[in-house]
Design a protein around this motif. Structure first.
Motif, PDB file in Angstrom:
ATOM      1  N   LYS A   1      -3.690  -2.317 -41.038  1.00  0.00           N
ATOM      2  CA  LYS A   1      -2.283  -2.084 -40.745  1.00  0.00           C
ATOM      3  C   LYS A   1      -1.452  -2.597 -41.919  1.00  0.00           C
ATOM      4  CE  LYS A   1      -2.772  -2.312 -35.766  1.00  0.00           C
ATOM      5  NZ  LYS A   1      -2.299  -2.907 -34.525  1.00  0.00           N
ATOM      6  N   TYR A   2      -0.557  -1.756 -42.380  1.00  0.00           N
ATOM      7  CA  TYR A   2       0.284  -2.102 -43.524  1.00  0.00           C
ATOM      8  C   TYR A   2       1.525  -1.221 -43.463  1.00  0.00           C
ATOM      9  CZ  TYR A   2      -2.549   1.869 -44.864  1.00  0.00           C
ATOM     10  OH  TYR A   2      -3.204   3.075 -44.857  1.00  0.00           O
ATOM     11  N   ASP A   3       2.510  -1.592 -44.231  1.00  0.00           N
ATOM     12  CA  ASP A   3       3.755  -0.838 -44.307  1.00  0.00           C
ATOM     13  C   ASP A   3       3.728  -0.001 -45.582  1.00  0.00           C
ATOM     14  OD1 ASP A   3       6.353   0.104 -44.250  1.00  0.00           O
ATOM     15  OD2 ASP A   3       7.279  -1.865 -44.518  1.00  0.00           O
ATOM     16  N   LEU A   4       3.815   1.314 -45.438  1.00  0.00           N
ATOM     17  CA  LEU A   4       3.808   2.193 -46.610  1.00  0.00           C
ATOM     18  C   LEU A   4       4.990   1.935 -47.531  1.00  0.00           C
ATOM     19  CD1 LEU A   4       2.738   5.599 -45.015  1.00  0.00           C
ATOM     20  CD2 LEU A   4       1.403   4.220 -46.619  1.00  0.00           C
TER      21      LEU A   4
ATOM     22  N   GLY B   1      -6.211   5.491 -44.869  1.00  0.00           N
ATOM     23  CA  GLY B   1      -7.145   4.530 -44.319  1.00  0.00           C
ATOM     24  C   GLY B   1      -6.770   3.104 -44.697  1.00  0.00           C
ATOM     25  N   GLU B   2      -7.770   2.308 -44.973  1.00  0.00           N
ATOM     26  CA  GLU B   2      -7.554   0.889 -45.276  1.00  0.00           C
ATOM     27  C   GLU B   2      -6.865   0.682 -46.614  1.00  0.00           C
ATOM     28  OE1 GLU B   2     -10.956  -1.793 -43.436  1.00  0.00           O
ATOM     29  OE2 GLU B   2     -11.777  -0.263 -44.768  1.00  0.00           O
ATOM     30  N   LEU B   3      -6.207  -0.464 -46.717  1.00  0.00           N
ATOM     31  CA  LEU B   3      -5.564  -0.895 -47.948  1.00  0.00           C
ATOM     32  C   LEU B   3      -6.301  -2.120 -48.466  1.00  0.00           C
ATOM     33  CD1 LEU B   3      -3.014  -0.551 -49.837  1.00  0.00           C
ATOM     34  CD2 LEU B   3      -1.950  -2.324 -48.428  1.00  0.00           C
ATOM     35  N   LEU B   4      -6.680  -2.105 -49.731  1.00  0.00           N
ATOM     36  CA  LEU B   4      -7.239  -3.291 -50.382  1.00  0.00           C
ATOM     37  C   LEU B   4      -6.088  -3.951 -51.130  1.00  0.00           C
ATOM     38  CD1 LEU B   4     -10.561  -1.890 -51.932  1.00  0.00           C
ATOM     39  CD2 LEU B   4     -10.219  -2.982 -49.697  1.00  0.00           C
ATOM     40  N   PHE B   5      -5.815  -5.207 -50.789  1.00  0.00           N
ATOM     41  CA  PHE B   5      -4.661  -5.885 -51.378  1.00  0.00           C
ATOM     42  C   PHE B   5      -5.051  -7.255 -51.894  1.00  0.00           C
ATOM     43  CE2 PHE B   5      -4.948  -7.565 -47.206  1.00  0.00           C
ATOM     44  CZ  PHE B   5      -4.371  -8.817 -47.233  1.00  0.00           C
ATOM     45  N   LYS B   6      -4.242  -7.761 -52.811  1.00  0.00           N
ATOM     46  CA  LYS B   6      -4.408  -9.107 -53.336  1.00  0.00           C
ATOM     47  C   LYS B   6      -3.623 -10.054 -52.444  1.00  0.00           C
ATOM     48  CE  LYS B   6      -3.074  -8.133 -57.656  1.00  0.00           C
ATOM     49  NZ  LYS B   6      -2.823  -8.332 -59.098  1.00  0.00           N
ATOM     50  N   PRO B   7      -4.310 -10.977 -51.741  1.00  0.00           N
ATOM     51  CA  PRO B   7      -3.590 -11.894 -50.842  1.00  0.00           C
ATOM     52  C   PRO B   7      -2.733 -12.890 -51.622  1.00  0.00           C
ATOM     53  CG  PRO B   7      -5.958 -12.334 -50.790  1.00  0.00           C
ATOM     54  CD  PRO B   7      -5.732 -11.183 -51.706  1.00  0.00           C
TER      55      PRO B   7
END
Length: 129
Positions: free
Chosen positions: A69-72, A123-129
């Motif tokens: 879940k993320y905000d586009l 689909g999924e988002l790969l992000f830098k925390p």
């Protein structure tokens, strides 16, 4: 500032993961391809799995986490998408950058336009925390 690393085109069919990582990490295509060889061997030219993209990022000291879940509009990271191109359903990754989608032919899209043009499923988002 983002330096977009574009695709090598028909030379390499599955280089979207390489381009995504190079753009996200501000590295060259060649830097990421060398690391991909260590992780995936020459099979990276057929495309990378998200787990391989995460491992390659770690080679450069960057941790990537998965998010379903993320905000586009505010998200930033490597976005997994399924697209339709020339009548075929393909797995692909692009860069989501605060309301824009950057693709590896050096085009920049609004998410709704990208979705409509390619019948895309995000689909999924790969992000830098």
């Amino acid at each position: 500032m983002i330096r977009i690393v574009s695709s090598k085109g028909s030379e390499v069919l599955g280089d979207c993961g390489i381009c995504a990582l190079a753009t996200l990490l501000d590295k060259t295509f060649e830097d990421i391809a060398i690391a991909a060889d260590k992780i995936a061997g020459k099979k990276w030219k057929e495309g990378l799995y998200l787990t391989q993209i995460i491992k390659i990022a770690a080679e450069f000291g960057t941790i990537l986490k998965r998010r379903r879940k993320y905000d586009l509009e505010s998200g930033y990271g490597i976005l997994y998408v399924e697209i339709t191109q020339q009548g075929k359903r393909l797995k692909h990754v692009v860069l989501l950058y605060e309301g824009l989608i950057i693709d590896w032919d050096a085009t920049i899209w609004e998410p709704d336009e990208f979705k409509a043009t390619y019948d895309a499923k995000f689909g999924e988002l790969l992000f830098k925390p």
